[in-house]
Design an enzyme around this catalytic site. Structure first.
Site, mmCIF file in Angstrom:
data_model
loop_
_atom_site.group_PDB
_atom_site.id
_atom_site.type_symbol
_atom_site.label_atom_id
_atom_site.label_comp_id
_atom_site.label_asym_id
_atom_site.label_seq_id
_atom_site.Cartn_x
_atom_site.Cartn_y
_atom_site.Cartn_z
ATOM 1 N N ARG A 125 0.800 -1.221 0.000
ATOM 2 C CA ARG A 125 0.000 0.000 0.000
ATOM 3 C C ARG A 125 0.831 1.268 0.000
ATOM 4 O O ARG A 125 0.591 2.176 -0.795
ATOM 5 C CB ARG A 125 -0.906 0.042 1.243
ATOM 6 C CG ARG A 125 -2.255 -0.567 1.060
ATOM 7 C CD ARG A 125 -2.743 -1.114 2.373
ATOM 8 N NE ARG A 125 -1.850 -2.174 2.784
ATOM 9 C CZ ARG A 125 -1.971 -3.437 2.370
ATOM 10 N NH1 ARG A 125 -2.947 -3.768 1.573
ATOM 11 N NH2 ARG A 125 -1.110 -4.361 2.731
ATOM 12 N N THR A 126 1.800 1.356 0.902
ATOM 13 C CA THR A 126 2.484 2.635 1.050
ATOM 14 C C THR A 126 3.245 2.984 -0.230
ATOM 15 O O THR A 126 3.115 4.082 -0.775
ATOM 16 C CB THR A 126 3.439 2.586 2.265
ATOM 17 O OG1 THR A 126 2.671 2.228 3.409
ATOM 18 C CG2 THR A 126 4.106 3.929 2.509
ATOM 19 N N LYS A 177 25.548 -4.117 -1.195
ATOM 20 C CA LYS A 177 27.020 -4.034 -1.265
ATOM 21 C C LYS A 177 27.582 -3.356 -0.022
ATOM 22 O O LYS A 177 28.774 -3.148 0.080
ATOM 23 C CB LYS A 177 27.436 -3.215 -2.492
ATOM 24 C CG LYS A 177 26.968 -3.781 -3.810
ATOM 25 C CD LYS A 177 27.435 -2.838 -4.924
ATOM 26 C CE LYS A 177 26.800 -3.206 -6.252
ATOM 27 N NZ LYS A 177 26.962 -2.122 -7.232
ATOM 28 N N HIS A 216 4.794 6.038 11.391
ATOM 29 C CA HIS A 216 4.327 5.902 10.010
ATOM 30 C C HIS A 216 3.320 7.040 9.779
ATOM 31 O O HIS A 216 2.110 6.830 9.719
ATOM 32 C CB HIS A 216 3.654 4.532 9.844
ATOM 33 C CG HIS A 216 3.416 4.104 8.439
ATOM 34 N ND1 HIS A 216 3.465 4.961 7.363
ATOM 35 C CD2 HIS A 216 3.108 2.889 7.921
ATOM 36 C CE1 HIS A 216 3.199 4.287 6.248
ATOM 37 N NE2 HIS A 216 2.989 3.025 6.558
HETATM 38 C C1 NCD Z 1 1.656 -0.994 7.977
HETATM 39 C C2 NCD Z 1 3.164 -0.868 8.107
HETATM 40 O O1 NCD Z 1 3.915 -1.174 7.200
HETATM 41 O O2 NCD Z 1 3.559 -0.407 9.163
HETATM 42 N N1 NCD Z 1 1.232 -1.208 6.665
HETATM 43 C C3 NCD Z 1 0.980 -0.133 5.868
HETATM 44 O O3 NCD Z 1 1.846 0.679 5.629
HETATM 45 N N2 NCD Z 1 -0.260 0.035 5.414
HETATM 46 C C4 NCD Z 1 1.076 -1.955 8.931
HETATM 47 C C5 NCD Z 1 1.666 -3.309 9.024
HETATM 48 O O4 NCD Z 1 2.567 -3.692 8.307
HETATM 49 O O5 NCD Z 1 1.184 -4.042 9.879
#
Ligand code: NCD
Length: 480
Positions: free
Chosen positions: A71-72, A100, A149
């Site tokens: 998703r991100t 490397k 995040h």
């Molecule tokens: C999350 C992450 O990567 O922190 N996923 C995301 O970005 N939507 C949540 C997760 O991995 O559990």
């Protein structure tokens, strides 16, 4: 093409923590994201975009991912493409120079010549802050270890707003791995700032980390109320907002009962997270599952169900058709919300204005303990980027000196974990004292002379001796 007024290029700013965005910034990002949904949206599905603009034509976004992502990364890339820009990507550390042995500091300096903004994801806490230190272009944190995040939080709060959940004084439950989930850490700071109460529902042993709990109480003025009543334990935010600007927006106002009865109210949203197995040594832990049975309780009758995804069993698929489930919409909003953030950071003509930038959420003024020498305390969090051997020549321990409820602490500038219970030594006088608060009482210029050690033994090893208490003055004998 319609001509648009050019904005002056904004000063480089980074989004590593949700607190790097002021409340006004967040509101502007939401307004812009809503504008994209209105003008570029899909008529059939109100949460998805179906058209693109050209405002970022000629601009490039780099996605630098050292950890898996669906998703991100893809929503950032889709966002840049929908803005008419281009994308370059490094999605697999095994095929980049990291394999490397190249440091993050070097990679970022190189990539900043190839792109106009960088989205970074990294397994180490604090990696995004280090990247930002070396980058002349905006760095956006796409998740750093279990630290933060922030752009996920923007999607989460935007989703709640779209569901008419203006958060002031509402109860928001957070379930699962509250320790390891970086989405949770950014989210709880945002909830506290927006005036929501936080109802922690951790899996056994996966409570909020101590430093996050303390910041909620000390910095965001949440009062913690241990479990009692229908809702259980909760962090209650103060009645006074943290930044009145946000609440001047009538859209953020909501009629609610007085806060005294908040705990008796319902849960407005349940935010579910998966067990972050990549961040735990013990992979077989008991874990709560949110399903129709769980949500039958009357207090959840109006609760939106969110999840940053991916889910791996903790959120029952039978809920997908439940009207309270909003997690796929939440994922869809990743595109308009990230478009708006890119537009803000790049100063795009249709993006939010940068003029109001005030340095993010108003942080307390704190001295920085930053020593260019290697002796002394290093961050207590073993997963902090300062402990990454590849970064050793490029990073040193830097801490904010924090006055907490229980004395003085050092908060790592990168991962924001706290160190406490250390001893403080004077480099000039070669003594050490079991008194961390010396870092608070000494004036700034003397702070440079002080060095913190984990304990007296480490200070002695480095050549310091325990400070002698000044001996009481002897009375001179009266003349006989
Ligand atoms: C999350 C992450 O990567 O922190 N996923 C995301 O970005 N939507 C949540 C997760 O991995 O559990």
């Amino acid at each position: 093409m319609k001509s648009v007024a050019q904005r002056p290029a904004p000063a480089t700013r980074h989004v590593v923590s949700i607190n790097d965005l002021s409340d006004q910034d967040i509101q502007s990002v939401f307004d812009t994201a809503q504008g994209y949904l209105d003008t570029l949206g899909d008529r059939q599905l109100p949460y998805r975009l179906a058209k693109s603009s050209r405002v970022a034509s000629g601009r490039i976004l780099a996605t630098l991912f050292y950890e898996p992502s669906t998703r991100t990364r893809l929503s950032f890339e889709s966002a840049m493409l929908r803005l008419g820009g281009e994308v370059i990507t490094s999605a697999d550390p095994a095929t980049s120079s990291a394999a490397k042995g190249e440091s993050l500091a070097d990679s970022v300096r190189v990539i900043s010549s190839y792109a106009d903004a960088i989205v970074i994801r990294h397994p180490r806490d604090g990696a995004a802050r280090l990247a930002a230190e070396y980058s002349p272009i905006p760095v956006i944190n796409g998740g750093d270890g279990s630290h933060e995040h922030p752009t996920q939080t923007l999607c989460d709060v935007f989703t709640l707003k779209r569901k008419n959940k203006n958060l002031k004084k509402l109860n928001v439950a957070i379930s699962g791995d509250l320790r390891g989930s970086r989405t949770i850490h950014s989210f709880v700071y945002a909830l506290a700032r927006l005036g929501a109460s936080i109802v922690p529902m951790p899996a056994p042993g996966m409570e909020l980390p101590a430093h996050v709990d303390r910041r909620l109480r000390e910095e965001f003025n949440c009062s913690f109320r241990p479990a009692k009543g229908a809702i259980g334990a909760l962090y209650m935010t103060p009645d006074e907002p943290h930044q009145p600007a946000l609440f001047a927006d009538p859209d953020f106002e909501i009629d609610v009962k007085p806060s005294a009865s908040r705990s008796e109210q319902k849960i407005a949203a349940v935010y579910v997270t998966r067990f972050q197995k990549e961040r735990w040594a013990d992979k077989d832990q008991a874990y709560p599952k949110i399903d129709a049975q769980f949500l039958k309780d009357a207090k959840y009758s109006q609760a939106s169900v969110l999840h940053p995804l991916p889910r791996v069993g903790e959120l029952d698929v039978s809920l997908d058709t439940d009207t309270r489930a909003v997690y796929f919409e939440q994922a869809a909003y990743g595109v308009p919300v990230r478009m708006a953030l890119i537009a803000l950071l790049l100063g795009l003509p249709d993006g939010p204005a940068m003029e109001t930038y005030s340095g993010g959420f108003a942080p307390a003024e704190r001295p920085l303990y930053d020593h260019p020498f290697t002796e002394g305390l290093s961050c207590s969090n073993r997963n902090c980027i300062v402990h990454e051997p590849m970064e050793a020549p490029y990073v040193r321990n830097k801490f904010h000196v924090v006055r907490g409820e229980d004395g003085c602490r050092l908060r790592c500038l990168y991962c924001e974990h706290d160190s406490e219970g250390f001893v403080v030594a004077s480099r000039k006088n070669k003594w050490y004292a079991d008194d961390p608060s010396l870092l608070l009482t000494e004036a700034d210029h003397t702070l440079k002379d002080l060095v913190a050690f984990r304990d007296g033994a480490s200070a002695q090893e480095a050549g310091y001796r325990a400070r002698q208490q000044a001996a009481p003055r002897r009375r001179s004998k009266p003349a006989s």
